[in-house]
Design an enzyme around this catalytic site. Sequence first.
Site, mmCIF file in Angstrom:
data_model
loop_
_atom_site.group_PDB
_atom_site.id
_atom_site.type_symbol
_atom_site.label_atom_id
_atom_site.label_comp_id
_atom_site.label_asym_id
_atom_site.label_seq_id
_atom_site.Cartn_x
_atom_site.Cartn_y
_atom_site.Cartn_z
ATOM 1 N N ARG A 262 -2.232 -1.166 -8.285
ATOM 2 C CA ARG A 262 -3.545 -0.708 -7.839
ATOM 3 C C ARG A 262 -3.540 0.824 -7.951
ATOM 4 O O ARG A 262 -2.671 1.488 -7.369
ATOM 5 C CB ARG A 262 -3.808 -1.116 -6.396
ATOM 6 C CG ARG A 262 -5.148 -0.615 -5.851
ATOM 7 C CD ARG A 262 -5.260 -0.776 -4.349
ATOM 8 N NE ARG A 262 -5.117 -2.163 -3.952
ATOM 9 C CZ ARG A 262 -4.553 -2.556 -2.811
ATOM 10 N NH1 ARG A 262 -4.035 -1.662 -1.982
ATOM 11 N NH2 ARG A 262 -4.472 -3.828 -2.514
ATOM 12 N N ASP B 39 0.843 -1.197 0.000
ATOM 13 C CA ASP B 39 0.000 0.000 0.000
ATOM 14 C C ASP B 39 0.878 1.248 0.000
ATOM 15 O O ASP B 39 1.941 1.270 0.640
ATOM 16 C CB ASP B 39 -0.889 0.026 1.247
ATOM 17 C CG ASP B 39 -2.058 -0.940 1.147
ATOM 18 O OD1 ASP B 39 -2.391 -1.336 0.025
ATOM 19 O OD2 ASP B 39 -2.622 -1.297 2.200
#
Length: 305
Positions: A182, A132
Amino acid sequence: MEQLMRNFFLFLSKNKTLTKLAKKYGLRFGAARFVAGTDIDSAAKKIKKINQDGYVVTVDHLGEFVDNEREARESAEECIHAIHTIANQKLDSQLSLKLTSMGLDISHELVMENMHRILEAGKEHNVTVTIDMEDYERYEKTIRIFKELKQKYENLGTVLQAYLYRVEEDIEDLNTYNPYLRLVKGAYKESPEVAYPNKKDVDETYKKIIKQNILLGNYTAVATHDEEIIAYVKELEKEHQLSRDQFEFQMLYGIRLDLQKKLLEEGYTMRVYVPYGKDWYGYNMRRLAERPANVMFVLKGVFKK
Protein backbone atom coordinates in the site's frame (compact mmCIF):
# COMPACT_ATOMS: atom_id res chain seq x y z
CA MET A 1 -1.91 28.35 7.66
CA GLU A 2 -2.64 24.82 6.39
CA GLN A 3 0.83 23.63 7.44
CA LEU A 4 0.36 25.16 10.90
CA MET A 5 -2.93 23.29 11.32
CA ARG A 6 -1.29 20.06 10.14
CA ASN A 7 1.53 20.42 12.68
CA PHE A 8 -0.95 21.29 15.42
CA PHE A 9 -3.08 18.17 14.89
CA LEU A 10 -0.02 15.93 14.54
CA PHE A 11 1.21 17.31 17.87
CA LEU A 12 -2.16 16.55 19.47
CA SER A 13 -2.17 13.02 18.01
CA LYS A 14 0.79 12.07 20.24
CA ASN A 15 -0.72 13.35 23.48
CA LYS A 16 -1.14 10.35 25.78
CA THR A 17 -3.39 12.18 28.27
CA LEU A 18 -5.87 13.12 25.56
CA THR A 19 -5.69 9.56 24.20
CA LYS A 20 -6.77 8.20 27.60
CA LEU A 21 -9.61 10.73 27.84
CA ALA A 22 -10.80 9.79 24.36
CA LYS A 23 -10.95 6.10 25.32
CA LYS A 24 -13.01 7.04 28.37
CA TYR A 25 -15.56 9.23 26.60
CA GLY A 26 -16.08 7.23 23.42
CA LEU A 27 -16.64 8.32 19.82
CA ARG A 28 -17.46 11.95 20.46
CA PHE A 29 -16.48 15.21 18.82
CA GLY A 30 -17.01 14.07 15.24
CA ALA A 31 -14.92 10.88 15.44
CA ALA A 32 -17.88 8.69 14.47
CA ARG A 33 -17.57 10.09 10.94
CA PHE A 34 -14.17 8.41 10.55
CA VAL A 35 -14.46 5.39 12.89
CA ALA A 36 -16.99 2.58 12.31
CA GLY A 37 -17.67 1.76 15.96
CA THR A 38 -15.99 0.67 19.16
CA ASP A 39 -16.09 -3.10 18.47
CA ILE A 40 -15.92 -5.50 15.53
CA ASP A 41 -19.63 -6.36 15.72
CA SER A 42 -20.68 -2.75 15.10
CA ALA A 43 -17.97 -2.38 12.42
CA ALA A 44 -19.08 -5.63 10.72
CA LYS A 45 -22.59 -4.24 10.15
CA LYS A 46 -21.12 -1.26 8.33
CA ILE A 47 -18.64 -3.43 6.39
CA LYS A 48 -21.51 -5.64 5.18
CA LYS A 49 -23.32 -2.56 3.86
CA ILE A 50 -20.11 -1.28 2.21
CA ASN A 51 -19.64 -4.69 0.55
CA GLN A 52 -23.24 -4.69 -0.65
CA ASP A 53 -22.58 -1.34 -2.32
CA GLY A 54 -19.72 -2.94 -4.28
CA TYR A 55 -16.66 -1.90 -2.30
CA VAL A 56 -14.03 -4.10 -0.70
CA VAL A 57 -12.61 -3.28 2.75
CA THR A 58 -9.61 -3.45 5.02
CA VAL A 59 -10.54 -3.28 8.69
CA ASP A 60 -8.26 -1.89 11.39
CA HIS A 61 -8.60 -2.30 15.15
CA LEU A 62 -7.16 0.99 16.37
CA GLY A 63 -4.47 0.94 19.02
CA GLU A 64 -1.64 3.26 20.01
CA PHE A 65 0.85 3.68 22.85
CA VAL A 66 0.70 0.00 23.85
CA ASP A 67 3.45 -0.28 26.43
CA ASN A 68 2.65 -3.49 28.31
CA GLU A 69 2.46 -7.16 27.40
CA ARG A 70 -1.16 -7.64 28.49
CA GLU A 71 -2.47 -4.91 26.16
CA ALA A 72 -0.35 -6.20 23.26
CA ARG A 73 -1.77 -9.72 23.68
CA GLU A 74 -5.30 -8.32 23.94
CA SER A 75 -4.74 -6.40 20.69
CA ALA A 76 -3.57 -9.58 18.99
CA GLU A 77 -6.64 -11.47 20.26
CA GLU A 78 -8.85 -8.71 18.88
CA CYS A 79 -7.20 -9.03 15.46
CA ILE A 80 -7.77 -12.80 15.48
CA HIS A 81 -11.38 -12.22 16.53
CA ALA A 82 -11.74 -9.75 13.63
CA ILE A 83 -10.40 -12.36 11.18
CA HIS A 84 -12.90 -14.93 12.49
CA THR A 85 -15.71 -12.37 12.16
CA ILE A 86 -14.67 -11.63 8.56
CA ALA A 87 -14.73 -15.36 7.80
CA ASN A 88 -17.94 -16.21 9.67
CA GLN A 89 -19.90 -13.31 8.22
CA LYS A 90 -18.35 -13.77 4.76
CA LEU A 91 -17.18 -10.17 4.60
CA ASP A 92 -15.00 -9.08 1.69
CA SER A 93 -12.35 -7.60 3.94
CA GLN A 94 -8.67 -7.68 4.72
CA LEU A 95 -7.09 -6.74 8.06
CA SER A 96 -4.69 -3.88 8.79
CA LEU A 97 -2.71 -3.47 11.99
CA LYS A 98 0.08 -1.50 13.63
CA LEU A 99 3.08 -3.32 15.05
CA THR A 100 3.20 -1.00 18.08
CA SER A 101 -0.19 -2.40 19.09
CA MET A 102 1.35 -5.90 18.87
CA GLY A 103 4.23 -5.05 21.21
CA LEU A 104 6.88 -3.57 18.90
CA ASP A 105 8.05 -1.17 21.60
CA ILE A 106 8.17 -3.93 24.22
CA SER A 107 10.14 -6.81 22.68
CA HIS A 108 10.87 -8.48 19.37
CA GLU A 109 9.80 -11.85 20.77
CA LEU A 110 6.38 -10.54 21.80
CA VAL A 111 5.57 -8.81 18.51
CA MET A 112 6.66 -11.87 16.51
CA GLU A 113 4.63 -14.25 18.68
CA ASN A 114 1.53 -12.10 18.20
CA MET A 115 2.10 -11.69 14.46
CA HIS A 116 2.55 -15.44 13.89
CA ARG A 117 -0.75 -16.14 15.64
CA ILE A 118 -2.59 -13.50 13.61
CA LEU A 119 -1.06 -14.60 10.32
CA GLU A 120 -1.87 -18.25 11.00
CA ALA A 121 -5.51 -17.23 11.48
CA GLY A 122 -5.33 -15.15 8.31
CA LYS A 123 -3.85 -18.07 6.39
CA GLU A 124 -6.55 -20.44 7.64
CA HIS A 125 -9.36 -18.09 6.58
CA ASN A 126 -7.69 -16.59 3.49
CA VAL A 127 -7.59 -13.07 4.96
CA THR A 128 -4.73 -10.81 3.89
CA VAL A 129 -3.02 -8.84 6.67
CA THR A 130 -1.32 -5.50 6.02
CA ILE A 131 1.22 -4.02 8.42
CA ASP A 132 0.60 -0.27 8.61
CA MET A 133 3.73 1.89 8.60
CA GLU A 134 4.23 4.18 11.58
CA ASP A 135 6.75 6.93 12.31
CA TYR A 136 10.36 6.83 11.15
CA GLU A 137 11.65 5.78 14.56
CA ARG A 138 9.95 2.41 13.98
CA TYR A 139 10.42 2.21 10.21
CA GLU A 140 13.50 0.00 10.01
CA LYS A 141 12.14 -2.47 12.58
CA THR A 142 8.88 -2.71 10.64
CA ILE A 143 10.65 -3.42 7.35
CA ARG A 144 12.81 -6.13 8.97
CA ILE A 145 9.78 -7.81 10.56
CA PHE A 146 7.87 -7.70 7.26
CA LYS A 147 10.78 -9.39 5.46
CA GLU A 148 11.05 -12.08 8.13
CA LEU A 149 7.33 -12.86 8.16
CA LYS A 150 6.96 -12.67 4.37
CA GLN A 151 9.28 -15.67 4.01
CA LYS A 152 6.59 -17.79 5.67
CA TYR A 153 3.31 -16.04 4.89
CA GLU A 154 2.00 -15.06 1.46
CA ASN A 155 -1.06 -13.30 2.91
CA LEU A 156 0.99 -10.32 4.11
CA GLY A 157 1.44 -6.76 2.91
CA THR A 158 2.91 -3.55 4.23
CA VAL A 159 2.89 0.20 3.64
CA LEU A 160 5.54 2.55 2.21
CA GLN A 161 5.44 6.33 2.57
CA ALA A 162 6.26 8.66 -0.34
CA TYR A 163 7.60 11.45 1.87
CA LEU A 164 10.67 9.44 2.88
CA TYR A 165 13.86 9.98 0.88
CA ARG A 166 14.64 6.25 0.99
CA VAL A 167 11.34 4.96 -0.37
CA GLU A 168 12.48 4.22 -3.95
CA GLU A 169 15.40 2.14 -2.64
CA ASP A 170 13.03 0.27 -0.31
CA ILE A 171 10.74 -0.67 -3.20
CA GLU A 172 13.71 -2.10 -5.09
CA ASP A 173 14.88 -3.91 -1.96
CA LEU A 174 11.46 -5.43 -1.26
CA ASN A 175 10.89 -6.49 -4.87
CA THR A 176 12.45 -9.92 -4.26
CA TYR A 177 9.65 -10.63 -1.72
CA ASN A 178 6.89 -10.24 -4.33
CA PRO A 179 5.28 -7.70 -1.98
CA TYR A 180 1.73 -6.47 -1.75
CA LEU A 181 2.33 -2.78 -1.03
CA ARG A 182 0.00 0.00 0.00
CA LEU A 183 1.59 3.27 -1.11
CA VAL A 184 0.73 6.45 0.80
CA LYS A 185 2.04 9.99 1.05
CA GLY A 186 2.69 9.72 4.80
CA ALA A 187 0.79 11.06 7.81
CA TYR A 188 3.43 11.60 10.50
CA LYS A 189 5.54 14.68 11.22
CA GLU A 190 9.12 13.72 10.33
CA SER A 191 12.47 15.51 10.34
CA PRO A 192 13.63 17.06 7.03
CA GLU A 193 16.68 14.86 7.51
CA VAL A 194 14.61 11.81 6.54
CA ALA A 195 11.50 13.17 4.77
CA TYR A 196 10.61 15.73 2.13
CA PRO A 197 9.22 18.82 3.86
CA ASN A 198 7.50 20.16 0.72
CA LYS A 199 4.21 18.81 -0.65
CA LYS A 200 5.38 19.19 -4.26
CA ASP A 201 8.34 16.86 -3.67
CA VAL A 202 6.14 14.33 -1.88
CA ASP A 203 3.62 14.33 -4.74
CA GLU A 204 6.33 13.80 -7.37
CA THR A 205 7.91 10.96 -5.39
CA TYR A 206 4.48 9.42 -4.89
CA LYS A 207 3.95 9.28 -8.64
CA LYS A 208 7.43 7.78 -9.13
CA ILE A 209 6.93 4.96 -6.65
CA ILE A 210 3.46 4.08 -7.94
CA LYS A 211 4.93 3.65 -11.42
CA GLN A 212 8.02 1.89 -10.07
CA ASN A 213 6.10 -0.71 -8.06
CA ILE A 214 3.44 -1.43 -10.70
CA LEU A 215 6.03 -1.85 -13.47
CA LEU A 216 8.04 -4.20 -11.25
CA GLY A 217 4.92 -6.38 -11.39
CA ASN A 218 3.95 -6.02 -7.73
CA TYR A 219 0.33 -5.56 -6.69
CA THR A 220 -0.08 -1.91 -5.75
CA ALA A 221 -2.70 -0.31 -3.51
CA VAL A 222 -2.79 3.43 -4.19
CA ALA A 223 -4.13 4.93 -0.98
CA THR A 224 -5.04 8.55 -1.68
CA HIS A 225 -7.87 11.07 -1.93
CA ASP A 226 -5.81 13.27 -4.26
CA GLU A 227 -7.54 13.56 -7.63
CA GLU A 228 -4.31 14.54 -9.38
CA ILE A 229 -2.66 11.30 -8.22
CA ILE A 230 -5.71 9.27 -9.25
CA ALA A 231 -5.61 10.87 -12.71
CA TYR A 232 -1.92 9.98 -12.94
CA VAL A 233 -2.67 6.30 -12.18
CA LYS A 234 -5.32 6.29 -14.91
CA GLU A 235 -2.74 7.68 -17.37
CA LEU A 236 -0.30 4.94 -16.34
CA GLU A 237 -3.02 2.37 -16.93
CA LYS A 238 -3.52 3.58 -20.51
CA GLU A 239 0.15 4.15 -21.31
CA HIS A 240 1.30 0.72 -20.12
CA GLN A 241 -1.95 -1.16 -20.84
CA LEU A 242 -2.17 -2.23 -17.22
CA SER A 243 -4.64 -4.86 -16.12
CA ARG A 244 -6.91 -3.64 -13.35
CA ASP A 245 -6.02 -6.69 -11.30
CA GLN A 246 -2.52 -5.20 -10.86
CA PHE A 247 -3.67 -2.30 -8.66
CA GLU A 248 -6.48 -0.85 -6.60
CA PHE A 249 -7.46 2.44 -5.02
CA GLN A 250 -7.90 2.78 -1.27
CA MET A 251 -9.61 5.55 0.67
CA LEU A 252 -10.52 6.15 4.28
CA TYR A 253 -13.95 5.44 5.73
CA GLY A 254 -16.03 8.62 5.78
CA ILE A 255 -13.82 10.67 3.45
CA ARG A 256 -14.48 11.61 -0.21
CA LEU A 257 -17.46 9.32 -0.65
CA ASP A 258 -18.19 11.01 -3.98
CA LEU A 259 -14.77 10.07 -5.32
CA GLN A 260 -15.03 6.52 -3.97
CA LYS A 261 -18.35 6.07 -5.79
CA LYS A 262 -16.97 7.53 -9.04
CA LEU A 263 -14.03 5.10 -9.09
CA LEU A 264 -16.30 2.16 -8.33
CA GLU A 265 -18.65 3.13 -11.15
CA GLU A 266 -15.65 3.36 -13.50
CA GLY A 267 -14.87 -0.29 -12.74
CA TYR A 268 -11.86 0.09 -10.46
CA THR A 269 -11.32 -1.94 -7.30
CA MET A 270 -12.10 0.51 -4.52
CA ARG A 271 -11.08 -0.58 -1.01
CA VAL A 272 -12.34 1.32 2.03
CA TYR A 273 -10.08 1.50 5.09
CA VAL A 274 -12.50 0.93 7.99
CA PRO A 275 -11.13 1.56 11.51
CA TYR A 276 -12.90 0.63 14.73
CA GLY A 277 -12.12 0.55 18.43
CA LYS A 278 -11.97 2.71 21.54
CA ASP A 279 -8.46 3.95 20.83
CA TRP A 280 -9.57 6.30 18.05
CA TYR A 281 -8.01 9.57 19.17
CA GLY A 282 -4.57 9.49 17.46
CA TYR A 283 -6.08 8.19 14.23
CA ASN A 284 -8.69 10.95 14.25
CA MET A 285 -6.13 13.71 14.82
CA ARG A 286 -4.04 12.49 11.87
CA ARG A 287 -7.12 12.59 9.63
CA LEU A 288 -7.61 16.22 10.62
CA ALA A 289 -3.94 16.93 9.94
CA GLU A 290 -4.15 15.38 6.47
CA ARG A 291 -7.17 17.38 5.40
CA PRO A 292 -8.03 20.49 7.42
CA ALA A 293 -11.47 20.59 5.72
CA ASN A 294 -12.33 17.63 7.98
CA VAL A 295 -12.19 20.03 10.95
CA MET A 296 -15.65 21.29 9.94
CA PHE A 297 -17.14 17.83 10.43
CA VAL A 298 -15.63 17.67 13.91
CA LEU A 299 -16.93 21.11 14.84
CA LYS A 300 -20.42 20.07 13.73
CA GLY A 301 -20.08 17.01 15.95
CA VAL A 302 -19.08 19.14 18.93
CA PHE A 303 -22.02 21.52 18.57
CA LYS A 304 -24.48 18.65 18.24
CA LYS A 305 -23.49 17.37 21.71
